[in-house]
Design a protein around this motif. Structure first.
Motif, PDB file in Angstrom:
ATOM      1  N   TYR A 384     -36.600 -95.629-110.215  1.00 50.44           N
ATOM      2  CA  TYR A 384     -37.114 -94.401-110.181  1.00 50.44           C
ATOM      3  C   TYR A 384     -35.561 -93.924-110.087  1.00 50.44           C
ATOM      4  O   TYR A 384     -35.515 -92.754-110.784  1.00 50.44           O
ATOM      5  N   ASP A 460     -31.271 -75.076-115.208  1.00 53.93           N
ATOM      6  CA  ASP A 460     -32.245 -75.800-115.118  1.00 53.93           C
ATOM      7  C   ASP A 460     -32.235 -75.780-113.317  1.00 53.93           C
ATOM      8  O   ASP A 460     -31.761 -76.768-112.195  1.00 53.93           O
ATOM      9  N   SER A 493     -35.820 -68.855-115.320  1.00 53.24           N
ATOM     10  CA  SER A 493     -37.354 -69.172-115.327  1.00 53.24           C
ATOM     11  C   SER A 493     -36.699 -70.499-113.962  1.00 53.24           C
ATOM     12  O   SER A 493     -37.806 -70.285-112.932  1.00 53.24           O
ATOM     13  N   ALA A 494     -36.397 -71.299-113.902  1.00 53.68           N
ATOM     14  CA  ALA A 494     -35.616 -71.710-113.200  1.00 53.68           C
ATOM     15  C   ALA A 494     -34.924 -71.523-112.329  1.00 53.68           C
ATOM     16  O   ALA A 494     -33.679 -72.638-111.004  1.00 53.68           O
ATOM     17  N   ASN A 496     -33.649 -70.140-108.831  1.00 55.74           N
ATOM     18  CA  ASN A 496     -34.869 -69.954-107.314  1.00 55.74           C
ATOM     19  C   ASN A 496     -33.489 -68.450-106.181  1.00 55.74           C
ATOM     20  O   ASN A 496     -34.386 -68.502-105.270  1.00 55.74           O
TER      21      ASN A 496
ATOM     22  N   HIS B 427     -39.464 -71.060-101.553  1.00 52.05           N
ATOM     23  CA  HIS B 427     -39.733 -70.024-101.479  1.00 52.05           C
ATOM     24  C   HIS B 427     -41.157 -70.774-102.051  1.00 52.05           C
ATOM     25  O   HIS B 427     -40.783 -71.617-103.709  1.00 52.05           O
ATOM     26  N   ARG B 458     -46.787 -72.497-107.255  1.00 51.47           N
ATOM     27  CA  ARG B 458     -45.799 -72.845-108.234  1.00 51.47           C
ATOM     28  C   ARG B 458     -44.298 -72.637-106.678  1.00 51.47           C
ATOM     29  O   ARG B 458     -44.726 -71.478-105.802  1.00 51.47           O
ATOM     30  N   ASP B 460     -40.360 -72.461-106.207  1.00 52.83           N
ATOM     31  CA  ASP B 460     -39.512 -72.188-107.010  1.00 52.83           C
ATOM     32  C   ASP B 460     -37.977 -73.255-106.287  1.00 52.83           C
ATOM     33  O   ASP B 460     -37.240 -72.278-105.721  1.00 52.83           O
ATOM     34  N   GLU B 461     -38.132 -73.988-106.571  1.00 51.14           N
ATOM     35  CA  GLU B 461     -36.893 -75.604-105.886  1.00 51.14           C
ATOM     36  C   GLU B 461     -37.353 -76.694-106.216  1.00 51.14           C
ATOM     37  O   GLU B 461     -38.381 -77.108-106.650  1.00 51.14           O
ATOM     38  N   SER B 462     -36.298 -77.093-106.605  1.00 54.87           N
ATOM     39  CA  SER B 462     -36.497 -78.876-107.306  1.00 54.87           C
ATOM     40  C   SER B 462     -37.207 -79.048-105.557  1.00 54.87           C
ATOM     41  O   SER B 462     -36.848 -79.106-104.182  1.00 54.87           O
ATOM     42  N   SER B 493     -42.730 -75.367-113.109  1.00 54.18           N
ATOM     43  CA  SER B 493     -41.797 -74.407-114.174  1.00 54.18           C
ATOM     44  C   SER B 493     -39.769 -74.375-113.274  1.00 54.18           C
ATOM     45  O   SER B 493     -39.085 -74.276-113.446  1.00 54.18           O
ATOM     46  N   ALA B 494     -39.905 -74.323-111.830  1.00 51.91           N
ATOM     47  CA  ALA B 494     -39.125 -74.286-110.939  1.00 51.91           C
ATOM     48  C   ALA B 494     -38.515 -75.163-110.842  1.00 51.91           C
ATOM     49  O   ALA B 494     -37.536 -75.867-110.086  1.00 51.91           O
ATOM     50  N   ASN B 496     -36.587 -78.521-110.676  1.00 52.30           N
ATOM     51  CA  ASN B 496     -36.240 -78.818-111.702  1.00 52.30           C
ATOM     52  C   ASN B 496     -35.397 -81.049-112.036  1.00 52.30           C
ATOM     53  O   ASN B 496     -35.189 -81.356-112.341  1.00 52.30           O
ATOM     54  N   ALA B 497     -35.975 -80.971-110.768  1.00 53.97           N
ATOM     55  CA  ALA B 497     -35.852 -82.806-110.439  1.00 53.97           C
ATOM     56  C   ALA B 497     -37.146 -82.825-109.081  1.00 53.97           C
ATOM     57  O   ALA B 497     -37.323 -81.418-108.529  1.00 53.97           O
ATOM     58  N   ILE B 498     -37.178 -84.283-109.067  1.00 59.45           N
ATOM     59  CA  ILE B 498     -37.678 -84.298-107.908  1.00 59.45           C
ATOM     60  C   ILE B 498     -37.369 -86.273-108.005  1.00 59.45           C
ATOM     61  O   ILE B 498     -37.525 -86.981-108.486  1.00 59.45           O
ATOM     62  N   LYS B 526     -40.526 -79.982-116.616  1.00 52.87           N
ATOM     63  CA  LYS B 526     -39.536 -80.022-117.799  1.00 52.87           C
ATOM     64  C   LYS B 526     -39.368 -81.320-118.554  1.00 52.87           C
ATOM     65  O   LYS B 526     -39.648 -82.084-117.263  1.00 52.87           O
TER      66      LYS B 526
END
Lengths: 584, 584
Positions: A384, A460, A493-494, A496, B427, B458, B460-462, B493-494, B496-498, B526
């Motif tokens: 991953y 982003d 939009s990204a 924060n 947030h 939503r 607001d952070e990765s 939408s906010a 940017n990574a998981i 994204k």
């Protein structure tokens, strides 16, 4: 403790049954983990009495089974082994002080709601740490199976120490060790299906399989006593003081406390993480919740209780809690009943345990910890995310090669650094309009509409010090590529958050674009970010507008196209005002 | 070095003029900063010859003026003061080795493109560090103004050391010091407007004001020589060896290198940040660009040159570069001409400088560094962000109280920790539809439409390890509040990574929601995040769909409302497929 009011006969029966099963499981475990920590066997029993009662009072999980666990025992051995020699009174005192310190820290963390600190242990780091600890523990127990002396905190040291002792292997000990290992492995893997096939009810079969270690203890005690194996060189647990632990604080010295501060902190955090994840999983199954900050206080109380009753650091154990849950424990009273069970064992069973071969305990430990070793997760993480894998691999390698403390610290630091590195080079997309919609998407991934006068750029990531210069560079690079450019729209939009460094960079970008006669606009700024920007002079300096959506921005600039560069900087502000207070 | 080809007479004239002015400014500065670093005066001159040539060859800024600067000189004094006593040969050797080490590190960082490391110095930390260094330097120079001995690396130590010496003040020295201070302050503040009022052209007036320090040097040299002030207890610079520095490497010992590694790293990073921000600002004014990674190599070459020619660490100076730029320097040749100017000074002017009072140099330093002290930024940062302010305040306090090295380290660590703390509690907004649009906004900030069966949330952070448990908790809390809930839509939408930890948490959330009969959907994922998720089994396990936009998600669930819980988990996937490959 709301459960006390609703307590009745049914719940009592469930709790009592669970307590009996957990007690049967805990007796050999507590002796084994005390041995793993290098402590006398009775210390394991002591750590399984008062701490359970303290957790029942202060904890929030209804089914967590607190007591000695493998990883914390290993960390304890590593911490106090640097301070005193195994078998000395100083060594025991250090273990007790470690429990008190760790308990105090957990309570303080609970009071100041510092449970979030545990979040910095990422899942791959914890998983790697537990796998490496499992390997380290199993390797460390081999000497008890072989009946040789030896030691070592790291895998190379353990193996080196063992390799020098291979001539001294005690064959009777080895026979007992391998016999118990084989039996426990068989019990874990095949006993339950076998019993089920023999028409034993599933739940009972499960419980019987879990009780296998106590059977191994009983049989090997009988063998050792009957055949006088002690005289044949088989290491036995030896005389265990009969009775309950004395209650009271040990002699505290400032030097000892200073030396144990860091290990106590690491043990607290690791113990808390292990405990809370078990607790949350079990609570969710019954639609209950646990409160992590209160859990800190519960575990802290348990450790202080351990320190005041000659025990050593404890936490919520995974396997034992699952057994407690499956056996039907309904309330923390099950933990109190377990404590009573262990107290009875300390009072009446200890004379029998003197003849228990250490090899039996070592085999119990090895079978238990090898189930913690999880290479499947290592493989999944590798597939991953290479950066998560790097943190995991570092944790495993440093833990095996340099010990548990450095291992966990290396893992945490590396995962933090890699996270920061990633966010310092965020993903940036040039976006265009998806034809016929109000959506704007990456031009490299979609067929979208763009215009040479307008550059729409989406970053982003939150803008903060580590990536603010990157943003300056990126915009400068794109601007240089587009000679007809009249407007840059930064799609937020990204985004924060914008910190003070990033604000400085935005001011700088605005200044440079203004010098080049290019308008600078923002779109889709989030509410909290906008509130913050409004408190500064940035919006007054801004050579452009702020738009609720990317589509509004592009439409507004479209209408003004060719009217001149000054117009957009007013019009969009009008558009913003007529659209009501900016919120998102 | 493309500029060499286009070199002609006009450019030559501009470069020569700039070089003359910078040389006039650099002579007193190089002597003063060498004194600040605790080094013999000639070392300052040596550091202003070969390093300038090296930078002209390897650097990318056309107008950066490299040489000794205040903050790096202070850091040098602090680093080598721990190793040897001021005035000894070991002290000088340590300074030279420090320059070589720092140069080597900069080159290595340039080759491996590690310039991003400088990004971890946030703007408030740099600004706080420079302000505190300015105060520290000014306080440290007071003893030269008072004509007393003393020392100290921290503000309390400096003041303590001074307070014991107040009886020993040399009044002639004090008179010279205050005189020069007053003159330089006047020159900096009023000389230019005065000259302009006297019809001197603006640019010339500016240059004349900048040359004030050399005038102060000339006058006080004349005074000291004429009145034999040395005999009256005024500390003079003393005999300076006449001629150019010898070229060669110092004797290197491993102990010395080890001791200087950390200071060399800090000096490299601080010097690089200072230099690159000046360089970028000046380049942008003429639509030129500098390449930060090549800059590392340029500065590294300059420092290696300093180390090979008996100099000490150098970097691009702010004030001097601005003067160079304003005086019309067009190419790095101006730097080479400046080097020639300083070489001539070393050859011919040094006999005159022997009579230069140290108080003159101290006054030069104080006036220069007090312009670095910037409380306006402190105020602005305080108003904008308390967490940025905390990092800034920590930097200032630790720098003043415990020295430059701890100050910069404390600032960086605190800003990193605060950043991590902030992102660990991101947030989170519950969103609803803005009536009549396809937009979804925070229900607390807008009047929007929501339904009791659907929770749109939503974040607001990765999503990463530090906030993944927070997400589990947050969703559990909101689910518990909404009894009619059938669907949870996580609007990404906010995001940017998981990372792997967050993926584990999403699996867990999905499992728990599925157990409760609640569908779990994602929207606005994204592209790069989606690509990553597709490589896992998460999307197969997902008890719901993935939607291109939040509006599509809500519409799809709307159509399926009441049909049953199983449907949405198929239908949205259909919607996804018919919408083509998911990209955003």
């Amino acid at each position: 403790m709301q459960w006390v009011k609703a307590y009745d006969g049914t719940v009592l029966t469930s709790d009592l049954l669970a307590a009996v099963i957990v007690t049967i499981m805990l007796i050999p475990q507590s002796l084994a983990y005390a041995m793993l920590a290098g402590l006398p066997a009775e210390v394991g029993l002591y750590a399984s009495i008062l701490p359970l009662v303290a957790y029942a009072i202060f904890g929030t999980s209804r089914t967590l089974a607190v007591g000695p666990v493998a990883v914390v025992s290993l960390m304890t051995a590593s911490a106090i082994g640097q301070i005193a020699a195994e078998g000395t009174l100083d060594y025991l005192t250090a273990a007790i002080v470690l429990a008190l310190l760790s308990g105090g820290m957990l309570v303080v963390m609970g009071i100041f709601r510092l449970g979030f600190l545990a979040n910095f242990l990422s899942h791959p780091v914890i998983s790697g740490f537990i796998t490496a600890s499992g390997l380290l523990i199993a390797a460390g127990q081999l000497r008890h199976i072989l009946g040789v002396s030896g030691g070592g905190d790291t895998l190379p040291n353990i193996l080196l120490s063992l390799s020098g002792q291979l001539g001294a292997v005690n064959s009777v000990t080895l026979a007992i060790g391998i016999g118990v290992l084989a039996f426990l492995y068989f019990a874990r893997k095949y006993l339950k299906p076998l019993l089920v096939a023999m028409r034993v009810p599933v739940r009972l079969a499960d419980m019987m399989a879990k009780a296998a270690p106590i059977l191994a203890v009983a049989v090997t005690v009988a063998l050792a006593a009957g055949l006088d194996l002690g005289a044949r060189g088989v290491a036995l647990v030896g005389a265990i003081p009969q009775g309950l632990p004395a209650f009271g604080a040990p002699a505290l010295s400032l030097d000892l406390i200073t030396a144990l501060l860091m290990p106590a902190f690491l043990i607290s955090v690791v113990g808390f993480v292990e405990s809370v994840s078990v607790g949350q999983t079990l609570a969710a199954k019954r639609r209950q919740r646990i409160d992590p900050d209160q859990e800190l206080i519960g575990l802290g109380a348990a450790n202080i209780a351990a320190g005041l009753s000659s025990g050593y650091p404890v936490t919520g154990g995974f396997a034992r809690s699952v057994v407690n849950f499956d056996a039907g424990a309904q309330t923390p009273a099950a933990g109190v009943f377990t404590a009573v069970g262990i107290a009875l064992a300390a009072l009446f069973l200890t004379p029998l345990l003197a003849s228990l071969p250490q090899a039996t305990l070592a085999a119990t430990i090895i079978v238990a910890v090898l189930s913690l070793v999880d290479f499947g997760t290592v493989r999944r993480v590798f597939a991953y995310s290479k950066s998560d894998f790097a943190a995991m691999a570092a944790t495993i390698i440093v833990t095996l090669g340099w010990g548990v403390e450095l291992g966990i610290v290396a893992g945490v630091l590396l995962s933090l650094l890699l996270h920061l590195y990633r966010t310092s080079k965020p993903h940036v997309a040039i976006v265009g309009q998806v034809p016929g919609t109000e959506h704007y998407r990456n031009i490299e991934r979609h067929s979208v509409l763009t215009r040479p006068e307008v550059l729409s750029i989406r970053v982003d990531e939150s803008l903060y010090f580590a990536n603010s210069r990157f943003l300056e560079d990126t915009i400068a690079r794109h601007v240089a590529k587009q000679p007809d450019l009249e407007h840059v729209i930064l799609m937020c939009s990204a985004v924060n958050a914008i910190d003070a460094s990033a604000l400085e960079s935005l001011e700088e970008i605005n200044r440079r674009l203004a010098d080049a006669g290019i308008g600078f606009h923002l779109s889709e700024v989030k509410g909290p970010v906008m509130d913050r920007l409004k408190s500064t002079e940035f919006l007054e300096h801004l050579n452009g507008g702020v738009f609720l959506s990317q589509h509004e921005a592009v439409s507004a600039l479209d209408r003004n196209c060719g009217i001149g560069r000054e117009t957009p900087s007013q019009e969009p502000n009008e558009a913003l005002k007529s659209g009501g207070p900016h919120k998102s």
